[in-house]
Design an enzyme around this catalytic site. Structure first.
Site, PDB file in Angstrom:
ATOM      1  N   GLY A  46       8.162   5.995   1.613  1.00  0.00           N
ATOM      2  CA  GLY A  46       6.761   6.522   1.020  1.00  0.00           C
ATOM      3  C   GLY A  46       6.225   7.118   2.050  1.00  0.00           C
ATOM      4  N   GLN A  51      -0.085  12.734   5.096  1.00  0.00           N
ATOM      5  CA  GLN A  51       0.164  12.723   6.155  1.00  0.00           C
ATOM      6  C   GLN A  51       0.890  13.122   7.269  1.00  0.00           C
ATOM      7  OE1 GLN A  51       2.142   8.674   3.634  1.00  0.00           O
ATOM      8  NE2 GLN A  51       2.265   7.728   5.979  1.00  0.00           N
ATOM      9  N   CYS A  92       2.660   0.585   7.067  1.00  0.00           N
ATOM     10  CA  CYS A  92       2.482   2.699   6.586  1.00  0.00           C
ATOM     11  C   CYS A  92       2.982   3.292   7.487  1.00  0.00           C
ATOM     12  CB  CYS A  92       1.518   2.256   6.661  1.00  0.00           C
ATOM     13  SG  CYS A  92       0.552   4.153   5.892  1.00  0.00           S
ATOM     14  N   LEU A  93       4.000   4.707   7.426  1.00  0.00           N
ATOM     15  CA  LEU A  93       3.953   5.499   8.916  1.00  0.00           C
ATOM     16  C   LEU A  93       3.045   5.495   9.814  1.00  0.00           C
ATOM     17  CD1 LEU A  93       7.152   7.375   6.889  1.00  0.00           C
ATOM     18  CD2 LEU A  93       7.294   4.990   8.103  1.00  0.00           C
ATOM     19  N   HIS A 134      -0.849   2.894  -2.852  1.00  0.00           N
ATOM     20  CA  HIS A 134      -0.482   3.042  -1.052  1.00  0.00           C
ATOM     21  C   HIS A 134      -0.234   4.789  -1.168  1.00  0.00           C
ATOM     22  CE1 HIS A 134       0.379   2.316   3.030  1.00  0.00           C
ATOM     23  NE2 HIS A 134       1.034   3.214   2.918  1.00  0.00           N
ATOM     24  N   GLU A 135       0.384   4.858  -2.087  1.00  0.00           N
ATOM     25  CA  GLU A 135       0.488   6.744  -1.074  1.00  0.00           C
ATOM     26  C   GLU A 135      -0.560   7.431  -2.601  1.00  0.00           C
ATOM     27  OE1 GLU A 135       2.488   7.283   0.742  1.00  0.00           O
ATOM     28  OE2 GLU A 135       4.047   5.408   1.043  1.00  0.00           O
ATOM     29  N   HIS A 138      -3.889   7.050   0.589  1.00  0.00           N
ATOM     30  CA  HIS A 138      -3.562   8.334   1.496  1.00  0.00           C
ATOM     31  C   HIS A 138      -4.024   9.183   0.952  1.00  0.00           C
ATOM     32  CE1 HIS A 138      -1.905   6.148   4.658  1.00  0.00           C
ATOM     33  NE2 HIS A 138      -0.204   6.306   3.652  1.00  0.00           N
TER      34      HIS A 138
HETATM   35  O1  K1U Z   1       3.478   5.409   3.484  1.00  0.00           O
HETATM   36  C1  K1U Z   1       3.626   5.550   3.855  1.00  0.00           C
HETATM   37  O2  K1U Z   1       3.533   4.939   5.410  1.00  0.00           O
HETATM   38  C2  K1U Z   1       4.855   5.192   3.413  1.00  0.00           C
HETATM   39  C3  K1U Z   1       5.523   3.633   3.341  1.00  0.00           C
HETATM   40  C4  K1U Z   1       5.593   2.730   1.995  1.00  0.00           C
HETATM   41  C5  K1U Z   1       5.052   1.640   1.778  1.00  0.00           C
HETATM   42  C6  K1U Z   1       6.050   0.692   2.078  1.00  0.00           C
HETATM   43  C7  K1U Z   1       5.821  -0.951   2.062  1.00  0.00           C
HETATM   44  C8  K1U Z   1       4.214  -1.121   0.690  1.00  0.00           C
HETATM   45  C9  K1U Z   1       3.683  -0.137   0.869  1.00  0.00           C
HETATM   46  C10 K1U Z   1       3.853   1.089   1.131  1.00  0.00           C
HETATM   47  C11 K1U Z   1       6.487   2.385   4.797  1.00  0.00           C
HETATM   48  O3  K1U Z   1       7.354   3.425   3.926  1.00  0.00           O
HETATM   49  S1  K1U Z   1       6.338   1.223   6.252  1.00  0.00           S
HETATM   50  C12 K1U Z   1       7.814   1.246   6.150  1.00  0.00           C
HETATM   51  C13 K1U Z   1       8.506   0.585   5.115  1.00  0.00           C
HETATM   52  O4  K1U Z   1      10.028   1.013   5.001  1.00  0.00           O
HETATM   53  C14 K1U Z   1       8.289  -0.562   4.553  1.00  0.00           C
HETATM   54  C15 K1U Z   1       7.326  -1.303   5.235  1.00  0.00           C
HETATM   55  C16 K1U Z   1       7.161  -2.358   4.687  1.00  0.00           C
HETATM   56  C17 K1U Z   1       7.462  -3.102   3.370  1.00  0.00           C
HETATM   57  C18 K1U Z   1       8.928  -2.318   3.084  1.00  0.00           C
HETATM   58  C19 K1U Z   1       9.168  -1.037   3.582  1.00  0.00           C
HETATM   59 ZN    ZN Z   2       0.885   4.840   4.582  1.00  0.00          ZN
END
Ligand code: K1U
Ligand code: ZN
Length: 186
Positions: A46, A51, A92-93, A134-135, A138
């Protein structure tokens, strides 16, 4: 299409509240396409416009295995469909290499527009429900580490600083190698 730089915690721009999108212009469609490319490049599931330092209510997500089913949410609204919250390990990225459990409702209704202006009205469960919340956070200037203890937030700040330092060094080494290769006669 273009890769967009992703802001890193604790950048204060991540605290900006996103404005609703009045018209889905060509620029908004380009931003959505660039965000999808950026999300794939960063191996995320996401990404919120906040971001990438664009403060409009736009989210992209793709939870498919083959990364071939991107979703675009414009002006999203979320309604919890359950009262109890469940813990889920989030990443989170904008907070690279930091993962921790956050408690959220596990089932929500999502109302939004897609990139064509068509209405989205769907129920989400599990990771999809967690990711959209989560998004949405943001877009409201909230980062998942805000839910963690003060100690964990300090550790997250230190971790991000270290990760960015390593990334910068790797980029410099890469640029130097490219320059050397270009300067070497064939
Ligand atoms: O918002 C972001 O930075 C994207 C985030 C989204 C997210 C992942 C997991 C749980 C809630 C929100 C990411 O993509 S983090 C990287 C990722 O692919 C990931 C990390 C942990 C679990 C599953 C995926
Ligand atoms: Zn995030």
């Amino acid at each position: 299409m273009a890769l967009l730089p992703i802001l890193s915690y604790p950048d204060s721009r991540l605290r900006t509240i996103a404005a609703p999108i009045k018209t889905i212009t060509a620029d908004i469609k380009t931003l959505a396409a660039d965000m999808i490319e950026t999300m794939y490049d960063a191996q995320g599931i996401g990404l919120a416009a906040t971001q990438v330092d664009k403060h409009v209510q736009l989210i992209v997500m793709d939870l498919s295995e083959n990364k071939d089913a991107p979703m675009v949410f414009i002006n999203p609204k979320i309604t919890p469909l359950v009262t109890e919250k469940q813990p889920y390990e989030e990443g989170c990225l904008s907070v690279p290499d930091v993962y921790d459990k956050v408690e959220r409702p596990n089932k929500v209704r999502i109302e939004a527009l897609d990139e064509n202006g068509d209405a989205i009205d769907m129920e989400a469960e599990g990771l999809l429900a967690v990711c959209i919340q989560h998004e949405m956070d943001h877009l409201n200037g909230v980062i998942f580490v805000d839910y963690l203890s003060h100690l964990k937030q300090t550790r997250a700040r230190d971790k991000v600083r270290k990760v960015l330092k390593v990334r910068d060094k790797q980029q410099l080494d890469h640029d130097r190698k490219v320059k050397e290769a270009q300067a070497t006669p064939v």
